[in-house]
Design an enzyme around this catalytic site. Structure first.
Site, mmCIF file in Angstrom:
data_model
loop_
_atom_site.group_PDB
_atom_site.id
_atom_site.type_symbol
_atom_site.label_atom_id
_atom_site.label_comp_id
_atom_site.label_asym_id
_atom_site.label_seq_id
_atom_site.Cartn_x
_atom_site.Cartn_y
_atom_site.Cartn_z
ATOM 1 N N HIS A 1 3.182 3.614 -3.682
ATOM 2 C CA HIS A 1 1.849 3.534 -4.300
ATOM 3 C C HIS A 1 1.992 3.359 -5.804
ATOM 4 O O HIS A 1 2.921 3.900 -6.410
ATOM 5 C CB HIS A 1 1.045 4.805 -4.003
ATOM 6 C CG HIS A 1 -0.418 4.637 -4.227
ATOM 7 N ND1 HIS A 1 -0.990 4.774 -5.469
ATOM 8 C CD2 HIS A 1 -1.430 4.303 -3.382
ATOM 9 C CE1 HIS A 1 -2.295 4.547 -5.373
ATOM 10 N NE2 HIS A 1 -2.582 4.249 -4.108
ATOM 11 N N ASP B 1 -2.637 3.589 3.785
ATOM 12 C CA ASP B 1 -2.666 2.517 4.784
ATOM 13 C C ASP B 1 -1.732 2.767 5.961
ATOM 14 O O ASP B 1 -1.919 2.186 7.031
ATOM 15 C CB ASP B 1 -2.267 1.185 4.126
ATOM 16 C CG ASP B 1 -3.325 0.728 3.146
ATOM 17 O OD1 ASP B 1 -4.503 0.736 3.527
ATOM 18 O OD2 ASP B 1 -2.971 0.399 2.007
HETATM 19 N N1 COA Z 1 9.363 -0.555 0.978
HETATM 20 C C1 COA Z 1 10.589 -0.639 0.451
HETATM 21 N N2 COA Z 1 10.867 -0.417 -0.853
HETATM 22 C C2 COA Z 1 9.840 -0.075 -1.623
HETATM 23 C C3 COA Z 1 8.533 0.051 -1.148
HETATM 24 C C4 COA Z 1 8.314 -0.213 0.217
HETATM 25 N N3 COA Z 1 7.107 -0.142 0.729
HETATM 26 N N4 COA Z 1 7.720 0.391 -2.149
HETATM 27 C C5 COA Z 1 8.478 0.482 -3.240
HETATM 28 N N5 COA Z 1 9.767 0.191 -2.925
HETATM 29 C C6 COA Z 1 10.895 0.146 -3.839
HETATM 30 C C7 COA Z 1 10.822 -1.161 -4.648
HETATM 31 O O1 COA Z 1 11.532 -2.187 -4.014
HETATM 32 C C8 COA Z 1 11.405 -0.765 -5.965
HETATM 33 O O2 COA Z 1 12.816 -0.799 -5.863
HETATM 34 P P1 COA Z 1 13.717 -1.213 -7.140
HETATM 35 O O3 COA Z 1 13.483 -0.132 -8.148
HETATM 36 O O4 COA Z 1 15.095 -1.236 -6.580
HETATM 37 O O5 COA Z 1 13.208 -2.546 -7.581
HETATM 38 C C9 COA Z 1 10.984 0.692 -6.129
HETATM 39 O O6 COA Z 1 10.737 1.183 -4.808
HETATM 40 C C10 COA Z 1 9.707 0.827 -6.952
HETATM 41 O O7 COA Z 1 8.762 -0.033 -6.373
HETATM 42 P P2 COA Z 1 7.594 -0.783 -7.148
HETATM 43 O O8 COA Z 1 7.077 -1.882 -6.319
HETATM 44 O O9 COA Z 1 8.035 -1.095 -8.542
HETATM 45 O O10 COA Z 1 6.548 0.368 -7.226
HETATM 46 P P3 COA Z 1 5.106 0.222 -7.729
HETATM 47 O O11 COA Z 1 4.703 1.602 -7.978
HETATM 48 O O12 COA Z 1 4.906 -0.745 -8.783
HETATM 49 O O13 COA Z 1 4.426 -0.447 -6.442
HETATM 50 C C11 COA Z 1 3.399 -0.774 -4.381
HETATM 51 C C12 COA Z 1 3.668 0.188 -5.549
HETATM 52 C C13 COA Z 1 2.233 -0.223 -3.598
HETATM 53 C C14 COA Z 1 3.050 -2.170 -4.897
HETATM 54 C C15 COA Z 1 4.678 -0.853 -3.506
HETATM 55 O O14 COA Z 1 5.089 0.430 -3.151
HETATM 56 C C16 COA Z 1 4.465 -1.713 -2.269
HETATM 57 O O15 COA Z 1 4.547 -2.932 -2.355
HETATM 58 N N6 COA Z 1 4.182 -1.077 -1.090
HETATM 59 C C17 COA Z 1 3.934 -1.795 0.116
HETATM 60 C C18 COA Z 1 2.504 -2.385 0.120
HETATM 61 C C19 COA Z 1 1.425 -1.357 0.339
HETATM 62 O O16 COA Z 1 1.526 -0.492 1.181
HETATM 63 N N7 COA Z 1 0.348 -1.490 -0.450
HETATM 64 C C20 COA Z 1 -0.805 -0.635 -0.340
HETATM 65 C C21 COA Z 1 -0.881 0.343 -1.462
HETATM 66 S S1 COA Z 1 -2.173 1.515 -1.228
#
Ligand code: COA
Length: 382
Positions: free
Chosen positions: A263, A319
């Site tokens: 998140h 979700d």
């Molecule tokens: N599966 C696998 N790895 C994940 C992950 C997931 N769902 N969510 C985060 N990570 C990993 C990323 O690859 C990243 O790794 P890195 O540091 O090696 O690059 C690290 O965790 C941080 O992730 P990041 O995307 O930068 O975190 P964020 O806080 O910016 O993003 C989301 C949050 C929601 C965009 C991200 O967790 C995601 O894409 N989740 C899946 C989609 C989802 O469920 N969205 C609904 C949100 S309510």
């Protein structure tokens, strides 16, 4: 001429755009509060209708206030016949969020308060929209399956009535209660993209329908409303519990993302996921098949464990377990995002009312990245 120094924050992350009494999130501690009440208290004790009242009025209703709100919601559930006729003319394969956006926009033509943008009229529009968005989503499902939309049943709660209008049969108490809790959990989430879109539109003093239509447009994007549909697609693709480990490890090894996990704000458990996890398990047990819960739980266990090894606090979000919960409630996957709107209309409209009550046009600046001081060259010399 020199360019001003850069001050922009990508995606407005951590920018505080306005005061608001409606919702508080502490992402580090996993706290979500609707105007003073922790989400856990509301999910355990309250109903969606009580939460709607809270979001609109800043306090919980007493018995007679709640009765009044229920009666007004019930009285406003039916759609104008013209809107049903228009929806029947939509293409059969219309994307449900597009149908919802268009139907909500069209509702504005028939609102008895159209043209009146006073706070009182806007509150009445908020009631109508909250009552009618559920009816629209149920009608989308009925019409595309070649069925007549069903009339709402006045004796049913908002949650139970929606499930009845969509499925054509009254839900079990446990199902209605699970859906009611899902509505409570999705009702508001501070300045997320769709709420902010609603406030930007309201800030121009455009009417409630314009603001909510903007919000629905913003919610329709896959980065906002669509993750739970992706979770269910993943569960169906994996197919069975014994295939989970291999799928998840392969996805993580190839740096793929598991939908429904992680998140942008929460750095610990999303407090909404706690309730949805329990509901997914309970409904599975009640239906005598916990397959979707068991698979989800195993996926979560592996991802959280692997992330902890890398010292990353990545947990299930709202979700993740709503996917299996909705699936077991018989809700088609492409209605998961419209269902979000059935709940979030309460928060959107509360924010619009708050914006109107103390309005300031929302008008940020851009960080200019174009050229400066170019000399105009006549077209035939370029
Ligand atoms: N599966 C696998 N790895 C994940 C992950 C997931 N769902 N969510 C985060 N990570 C990993 C990323 O690859 C990243 O790794 P890195 O540091 O090696 O690059 C690290 O965790 C941080 O992730 P990041 O995307 O930068 O975190 P964020 O806080 O910016 O993003 C989301 C949050 C929601 C965009 C991200 O967790 C995601 O894409 N989740 C899946 C989609 C989802 O469920 N969205 C609904 C949100 S309510």
């Amino acid at each position: 001429m020199t360019k001003p120094e850069s001050t922009s924050a990508a995606g407005l992350r951590d920018v505080v755009a306005s005061p608001s009494r409606i919702c508080y999130i502490d992402g580090d501690k996993g706290i979500l509060v609707y105007d003073g009440y922790n989400i856990h208290q509301l999910a355990q004790n309250s109903t969606f209708e009580e939460v709607v009242y809270l979001l609109w009025n800043g306090r919980l209703p007493n018995r007679s206030e709640l009765d009044d709100l229920n009666a007004t919601l019930v009285a406003n559930r039916k759609l104008p016949g013209e809107v049903i006729t228009m929806m029947k003319a939509f293409p059969r394969d219309v994307v449900p969020m597009s149908a919802l956006r268009t139907a909500v926009s069209a509702l504005s033509f028939y609102d008895p308060d159209r043209g009146d943008n006073s706070l009182e009229a806007s509150r009445r529009k908020a009631v109508r929209l909250t009552a009618q968005i559920a009816t629209i989503v149920a009608a989308i499902q009925r019409i595309r399956n070649g069925n007549e939309p069903l009339d709402p049943k006045p004796e049913l709660s908002h949650a139970a009535n929606f499930l009845y209008m969509m499925n054509g049969k009254e839900p079990l108490d446990v199902e209605a209660q699970a859906f009611d809790i899902a509505l409570i959990l999705h009702a508001d989430h501070e300045f997320n993209a769709s709420t902010f879109a609603a406030r930007v539109t309201a800030g121009t003093l455009a009417d409630m329908y314009a603001a909510i239509t903007s919000a629905i447009g913003a919610l329709s994007g896959p980065l906002h409303g669509g993750a739970n549909e992706q979770v269910m697609k993943m569960l169906l693709e994996i197919g069975s519990l014994d295939k989970v480990d291999q799928y998840v490890h392969a996805t993580l090894e190839s740096h793929g993302k598991i939908m429904g996990i992680g998140h942008a704000v929460y750095r610990t458990e999303d407090p909404r996921a706690t309730h949805l996890r329990r509901m997914s398990e309970e409904i599975g047990k009640r239906q005598g098949d916990t397959k979707w819960f068991d698979m989800s739980h195993r996926i979560e266990e592996i991802v959280v464990g692997e992330m902890e090894k890398k010292q990353k606090a990545i947990r299930a979000n709202v979700d993740f377990y709503s996917a299996s919960t909705y699936y077991m409630l018989g809700i088609p996957m492409d209605l998961y995002t419209p269902i979000f709107a059935i709940s979030r209309i309460s928060g959107w409209s509360a924010h619009v009312l708050e914006q109107y009550a103390n309005n300031k046009l929302i008008r940020p600046r851009s960080e200019y990245t174009g050229h400066m001081d170019l000399k105009y060259v006549p077209i035939d010399q370029r």
